[in-house]
Design an enzyme around this catalytic site. Structure first.
Site, PDB file in Angstrom:
ATOM      1  N   ASP A  21       0.775  -1.254   0.000  1.00 60.22           N
ATOM      2  CA  ASP A  21       0.000   0.000   0.000  1.00 60.22           C
ATOM      3  C   ASP A  21       0.806   1.303   0.000  1.00 60.22           C
ATOM      4  O   ASP A  21       1.791   1.416   0.729  1.00 60.22           O
ATOM      5  CB  ASP A  21      -0.848   0.094   1.274  1.00 60.22           C
ATOM      6  N   GLU A 195     -10.448  -2.259   4.625  1.00 63.41           N
ATOM      7  CA  GLU A 195      -9.113  -1.731   4.881  1.00 63.41           C
ATOM      8  C   GLU A 195      -8.973  -0.335   4.273  1.00 63.41           C
ATOM      9  O   GLU A 195      -9.779   0.076   3.437  1.00 63.41           O
ATOM     10  CB  GLU A 195      -8.049  -2.648   4.247  1.00 63.41           C
TER      11      GLU A 195
HETATM   12  C1  FRU Z   1      -3.877  -3.593   2.808  1.00 65.10           C
HETATM   13  C2  FRU Z   1      -3.224  -4.014   4.116  1.00 65.10           C
HETATM   14  C3  FRU Z   1      -3.545  -3.034   5.211  1.00 65.10           C
HETATM   15  C4  FRU Z   1      -2.408  -3.227   6.159  1.00 65.10           C
HETATM   16  C5  FRU Z   1      -1.256  -3.476   5.237  1.00 65.10           C
HETATM   17  C6  FRU Z   1      -0.227  -4.425   5.764  1.00 65.10           C
HETATM   18  O1  FRU Z   1      -3.259  -4.071   1.670  1.00 65.10           O
HETATM   19  O2  FRU Z   1      -3.636  -5.324   4.456  1.00 65.10           O
HETATM   20  O3  FRU Z   1      -4.816  -3.211   5.794  1.00 65.10           O
HETATM   21  O4  FRU Z   1      -2.208  -2.104   6.970  1.00 65.10           O
HETATM   22  O5  FRU Z   1      -1.800  -4.001   4.034  1.00 65.10           O
HETATM   23  O6  FRU Z   1       0.892  -4.464   4.936  1.00 65.10           O
END
Ligand code: FRU
Length: 473
Positions: A21, A195
């Site tokens: 992300d 998320e």
């Molecule tokens: C989304 C996610 C978020 C988390 C991160 C962990 O892709 O699962 O919710 O903070 O990636 O790398």
């Protein structure tokens, strides 16, 4: 450097190792900051850090040292950053405005929210010694804080993904947070965990009103499988988000399979967002090296009323600084079943657009063809959909989830824009109200770009195709 077989030339990717992300997107003094979920020791996901890159134009990126490392409270999961211009946090120690990062500490048994601050334009970071600033209330999934200053109620507002809903918190100083409300356990799509939320005001094009848009990533549960971004349109009164649509309405931001965890830049007058160009279904297996994954092209956001319904509009930022050669400049093209338009090319870096002036064809097809392989984009007038077929697009067998024909509903094709890079295509249709992003891994280098009509004629107006310069120079 930056010239490996599957290195995107128009999109940000880390020099090496794993990225997911985008995090901490913030603009300050001429620099766009892009932090990102990063595992510096491996090509697969692992203990998360915040990697860091900066850009002056959102096109050319410079990778900087890692900003945040895991610590005794846990890994550094996704989050955001703001400029605390009035020093509400009291964390300012230099002539620069203090930049505050708000992120999730992912411990072995729980997730909680913490902050860190930088007094030197994001170059070095200090974690706040009173972390966490929001303790875990007993939720397994409790993460990805996105913060903005809410002028009307004179406080910082945080959106946070909490199980199957988004919680809002308010704070005068980024340190003391009060729970305000929760939204969504009965709204929208729930095929997976929620998320990476973002809450932004957007003006409605051609109207005086402004609406609030709540962005929520969901994984899995996408219309074509896996990770996807949905959004809700409504009002935010400083406490609650009130959705305009019925509970069962689902709005997808991007129908492709490779646009996830997208959020907007903070401290910009106009909303621009960027997403992770992959999908949790196969991200760990994609055949690029020595890095995994790239970000999308940054996109401008708007809201448009279409058939009475408010839709998110996305368009790429201006790519004209990268134009190298016009292969076609604002021409009219007539495509017949027997007569397609073909362009032989060596380099996969294109920006193309056209309007559809007239079409009697049942299908209009754009393809990127090699001797043995091709990626096809089919606009199917009868089926009223767009399909991206990557079944035969090169390397596909690294994951059984990858080879696919992905679809997006579309009544009538009015115009299209696409950005083709080494391993991706981003398609914007009808002024940006429909978008599809897909990655692929061709084996061959030279290819033919083809526009073709099936069973009839298609007349394109203002058809333009530009070869683009690499952004790594
Ligand atoms: C989304 C996610 C978020 C988390 C991160 C962990 O892709 O699962 O919710 O903070 O990636 O790398």
């Amino acid at each position: 450097m930056y010239n490996e077989q599957y290195r995107p030339q128009l999109h940000f990717s880390p020099k090496e190792n794993w990225m997911n992300d985008p995090n901490g997107l913030v603009y300050y003094k001429g620099e766009y900051h892009l932090f990102y979920q990063y595992h510096p020791h491996s090509m697969v996901w692992g203990p998360m850090h915040w990697g860091h890159a900066v850009s002056k134009d959102l096109l050319h990126w410079e990778e900087l040292p890692i900003a945040l490392y895991p610590d005794e409270l846990g890994q550094i999961f996704s989050g955001s950053a703001v400029i605390d211009q009035h020093n509400t946090s009291g964390l300012k120690t230099s002539d620069e405005d203090v930049m505050v990062a708000i992120f999730t500490h992912h411990g072995e048994d729980n997730e909680k929210q913490s902050i860190a601050y930088s007094n030197d334009r994001g170059r070095t970071w200090v974690k706040y010694d009173g972390n966490p600033v929001i303790a875990n209330p007993g939720e397994k999934d409790f993460r990805d804080p996105k913060v903005f200053w809410h002028e009307e109620s004179q406080k910082w507002v945080m959106s946070l993904a909490s199980g199957n809903c988004i919680r809002f918190y308010g704070s005068p100083n980024l340190i003391d947070w009060e729970h305000l409300s929760a939204f969504g356990s009965e709204h929208g799509a729930h095929g997976g965990v929620w998320e990476c939320p973002d809450l932004i005001p957007l003006p409605v094009e051609g109207e005086v009103q402004q609406k609030w848009v709540l962005i929520v990533s969901i994984n899995p549960g996408g219309p074509n499988g896996g990770s996807v971004v949905q959004y809700f349109v409504g009002e935010f009164n400083g406490v609650e988000f009130i959705c305009d649509d019925a509970k069962d309405v689902v709005k997808w931001a991007d129908f492709g399979r490779d646009f996830y965890a997208a959020v907007t830049w903070s401290n910009l007058p106009e909303p621009i967002w960027i997403g992770w160009m992959s999908n949790w279904q196969y991200a760990r297996e994609v055949p690029s090296a020595p890095f995994r994954s790239a970000m999308s092209i940054p996109r401008k956001l708007g809201l448009l009323r279409v058939d009475g319904e408010l839709r998110l509009v996305q368009n790429p930022i201006d790519l004209s600084p990268l134009y190298k050669e016009a292969l076609l400049s604002d021409e009219t093209l007539t495509l017949r079943t027997s007569e397609s338009y073909q362009l032989k090319l060596d380099v996969r870096q294109l920006f193309a657009k056209a309007n559809v002036l007239e079409s009697t064809a049942s299908e209009f097809v754009i393809s990127f063809k090699g001797e043995q392989e091709q990626l096809e984009i089919v606009f199917d007038k009868i089926g009223k959909e767009v399909r991206i077929d990557r079944r035969n697009s090169g390397q596909v067998s690294f994951s059984e989830k990858f080879a696919s024909v992905d679809t997006m509903p579309l009544a009538v094709l009015e115009d299209f824009t696409f950005i083709l890079d080494k391993t991706s295509v981003e398609l914007f249709v009808n002024g940006g109200i429909r978008v599809m992003t897909e990655i692929f891994f061709p084996l061959e280098s030279p290819f033919t770009l083809e526009y073709k009509a099936v069973d009839g004629e298609v007349r394109l107006g203002n058809a333009a195709i530009y070869q683009l310069e690499s952004t790594w120079k």
